[in-house]
Design a protein around this motif. Structure first.
Motif, PDB file in Angstrom:
ATOM      1  N   LEU A  12      42.928  40.354  51.119  1.00 25.19           N
ATOM      2  CA  LEU A  12      42.713  38.994  50.611  1.00 25.19           C
ATOM      3  C   LEU A  12      41.657  38.255  51.417  1.00 25.19           C
ATOM      4  O   LEU A  12      40.830  37.528  50.846  1.00 25.19           O
ATOM      5  CB  LEU A  12      44.031  38.224  50.575  1.00 25.19           C
ATOM      6  CG  LEU A  12      44.870  38.590  49.356  1.00 25.19           C
ATOM      7  CD1 LEU A  12      46.319  38.194  49.550  1.00 25.19           C
ATOM      8  CD2 LEU A  12      44.290  37.957  48.107  1.00 25.19           C
ATOM      9  N   ASP A  13      41.634  38.435  52.738  1.00 26.09           N
ATOM     10  CA  ASP A  13      40.574  37.836  53.547  1.00 26.09           C
ATOM     11  C   ASP A  13      39.205  38.332  53.063  1.00 26.09           C
ATOM     12  O   ASP A  13      38.259  37.548  52.912  1.00 26.09           O
ATOM     13  CB  ASP A  13      40.737  38.186  55.024  1.00 26.09           C
ATOM     14  CG  ASP A  13      41.941  37.536  55.682  1.00 26.09           C
ATOM     15  OD1 ASP A  13      42.495  36.565  55.128  1.00 26.09           O
ATOM     16  OD2 ASP A  13      42.332  38.021  56.770  1.00 26.09           O
ATOM     17  N   ALA A  59      41.969  40.930  35.380  1.00 22.85           N
ATOM     18  CA  ALA A  59      40.866  41.844  35.715  1.00 22.85           C
ATOM     19  C   ALA A  59      39.621  41.506  34.904  1.00 22.85           C
ATOM     20  O   ALA A  59      38.501  41.512  35.443  1.00 22.85           O
ATOM     21  CB  ALA A  59      41.296  43.290  35.464  1.00 22.85           C
ATOM     22  N   ALA A  60      39.793  41.185  33.620  1.00 19.48           N
ATOM     23  CA  ALA A  60      38.654  40.827  32.776  1.00 19.48           C
ATOM     24  C   ALA A  60      37.964  39.568  33.309  1.00 19.48           C
ATOM     25  O   ALA A  60      36.731  39.480  33.306  1.00 19.48           O
ATOM     26  CB  ALA A  60      39.101  40.618  31.329  1.00 19.48           C
ATOM     27  N   PHE A  61      38.751  38.612  33.782  1.00 12.81           N
ATOM     28  CA  PHE A  61      38.172  37.391  34.334  1.00 12.81           C
ATOM     29  C   PHE A  61      37.334  37.700  35.573  1.00 12.81           C
ATOM     30  O   PHE A  61      36.183  37.274  35.682  1.00 12.81           O
ATOM     31  CB  PHE A  61      39.260  36.366  34.687  1.00 12.81           C
ATOM     32  CG  PHE A  61      38.704  35.142  35.336  1.00 12.81           C
ATOM     33  CD1 PHE A  61      38.165  34.112  34.576  1.00 12.81           C
ATOM     34  CD2 PHE A  61      38.686  35.018  36.720  1.00 12.81           C
ATOM     35  CE1 PHE A  61      37.621  32.993  35.172  1.00 12.81           C
ATOM     36  CE2 PHE A  61      38.141  33.900  37.326  1.00 12.81           C
ATOM     37  CZ  PHE A  61      37.602  32.881  36.553  1.00 12.81           C
ATOM     38  N   ALA A  81      38.397  45.994  46.024  1.00 12.38           N
ATOM     39  CA  ALA A  81      39.387  45.177  46.730  1.00 12.38           C
ATOM     40  C   ALA A  81      40.561  44.833  45.821  1.00 12.38           C
ATOM     41  O   ALA A  81      41.718  44.861  46.248  1.00 12.38           O
ATOM     42  CB  ALA A  81      38.722  43.907  47.272  1.00 12.38           C
ATOM     43  N   ARG A  82      40.275  44.517  44.569  1.00 16.49           N
ATOM     44  CA  ARG A  82      41.364  44.223  43.626  1.00 16.49           C
ATOM     45  C   ARG A  82      42.241  45.449  43.430  1.00 16.49           C
ATOM     46  O   ARG A  82      43.467  45.350  43.393  1.00 16.49           O
ATOM     47  CB  ARG A  82      40.800  43.727  42.291  1.00 16.49           C
ATOM     48  CG  ARG A  82      40.258  42.306  42.355  1.00 16.49           C
ATOM     49  CD  ARG A  82      39.666  41.871  41.022  1.00 16.49           C
ATOM     50  NE  ARG A  82      40.574  42.133  39.915  1.00 16.49           N
ATOM     51  CZ  ARG A  82      41.652  41.397  39.623  1.00 16.49           C
ATOM     52  NH1 ARG A  82      41.955  40.351  40.344  1.00 16.49           N
ATOM     53  NH2 ARG A  82      42.415  41.718  38.602  1.00 16.49           N
ATOM     54  N   PHE A  86      46.210  45.406  44.086  1.00 18.00           N
ATOM     55  CA  PHE A  86      47.150  45.368  42.976  1.00 18.00           C
ATOM     56  C   PHE A  86      47.773  46.700  42.611  1.00 18.00           C
ATOM     57  O   PHE A  86      48.846  46.711  42.010  1.00 18.00           O
ATOM     58  CB  PHE A  86      46.506  44.720  41.746  1.00 18.00           C
ATOM     59  CG  PHE A  86      46.289  43.266  41.945  1.00 18.00           C
ATOM     60  CD1 PHE A  86      47.355  42.419  42.208  1.00 18.00           C
ATOM     61  CD2 PHE A  86      45.013  42.725  41.902  1.00 18.00           C
ATOM     62  CE1 PHE A  86      47.169  41.062  42.414  1.00 18.00           C
ATOM     63  CE2 PHE A  86      44.811  41.370  42.106  1.00 18.00           C
ATOM     64  CZ  PHE A  86      45.889  40.545  42.364  1.00 18.00           C
ATOM     65  N   PHE A  87      47.158  47.816  42.953  1.00 22.07           N
ATOM     66  CA  PHE A  87      47.794  49.083  42.610  1.00 22.07           C
ATOM     67  C   PHE A  87      49.200  49.169  43.196  1.00 22.07           C
ATOM     68  O   PHE A  87      50.152  49.406  42.461  1.00 22.07           O
ATOM     69  CB  PHE A  87      46.933  50.277  43.042  1.00 22.07           C
ATOM     70  CG  PHE A  87      47.601  51.590  42.760  1.00 22.07           C
ATOM     71  CD1 PHE A  87      47.712  52.060  41.468  1.00 22.07           C
ATOM     72  CD2 PHE A  87      48.154  52.341  43.786  1.00 22.07           C
ATOM     73  CE1 PHE A  87      48.352  53.256  41.195  1.00 22.07           C
ATOM     74  CE2 PHE A  87      48.793  53.537  43.521  1.00 22.07           C
ATOM     75  CZ  PHE A  87      48.891  53.994  42.230  1.00 22.07           C
TER      76      PHE A  87
END
Length: 163
Positions: A12-13, A59-61, A81-82, A86-87
């Protein structure tokens, strides 16, 4: 996953640093088509009725936001990073905060539409700090005497200034 809260904080950082710059660039470089894609993603998220629909719209955003910045390296960093964040989180059973996330995304879009990179960057920071708070509330970070974890929930890892 409790033992991973420190790694999630690190991600997140990183995301805050990268996505703030993405927002600044998107505000300067966006096209009308980018705004259309961002608004469609906000509408899709607001209508989400399942975790999978919520995650797809989110994710689309973030993909549309990254595309508007016109920087492939930043877009790749956001995607990676996402995925790192989130996985594992999506293995948990939780209720997404659809209305709050949609409002936060809308705030980001409005700033980008105005070409206000500083406001867009602040809105991204607020959004991702809310994600951090949500993650911390999902993963109990209290001390667990059975596993020798610290107050951050990290086994054998110092708190790195986190509370």
């Amino acid at each position: 996953l409790r033992a991973s809260i420190g790694e999630f904080d690190d991600v997140l950082d990183f995301r805050i640093g990268v996505e703030r710059q993405v927002a600044v660039l998107a505000a300067a470089r966006r096209t009308d088509d980018d705004l259309t894609a961002l608004r469609a993603a906000v509408d899709e998220l607001a209508a989400a009725t399942s975790l999978s629909a919520y995650r797809a719209a989110d994710a689309a955003f973030h993909r549309a936001l990254s595309n508007a910045a016109r920087n492939d390296l930043l877009a790749d960093a956001v995607f990676r990073a996402r995925a790192a964040l989130f996985f594992p989180v999506d293995l948990l059973d939780y209720e997404p905060t659809v209305a709050q996330t949609a409002r936060e995304h809308e705030t980001i879009v409005r700033a980008i539409e105005r070409g206000d990179g500083a406001s867009a960057a602040r809105a991204v920071s607020t959004h991702l700090e809310h994600t951090r708070s949500k993650l911390h509330s999902m993963l109990d970070t209290d001390t667990d005497t059975d596993t020798n974890t610290t107050s951050t929930g990290i086994a054998g890892r110092p708190g790195k200034g986190r509370t």
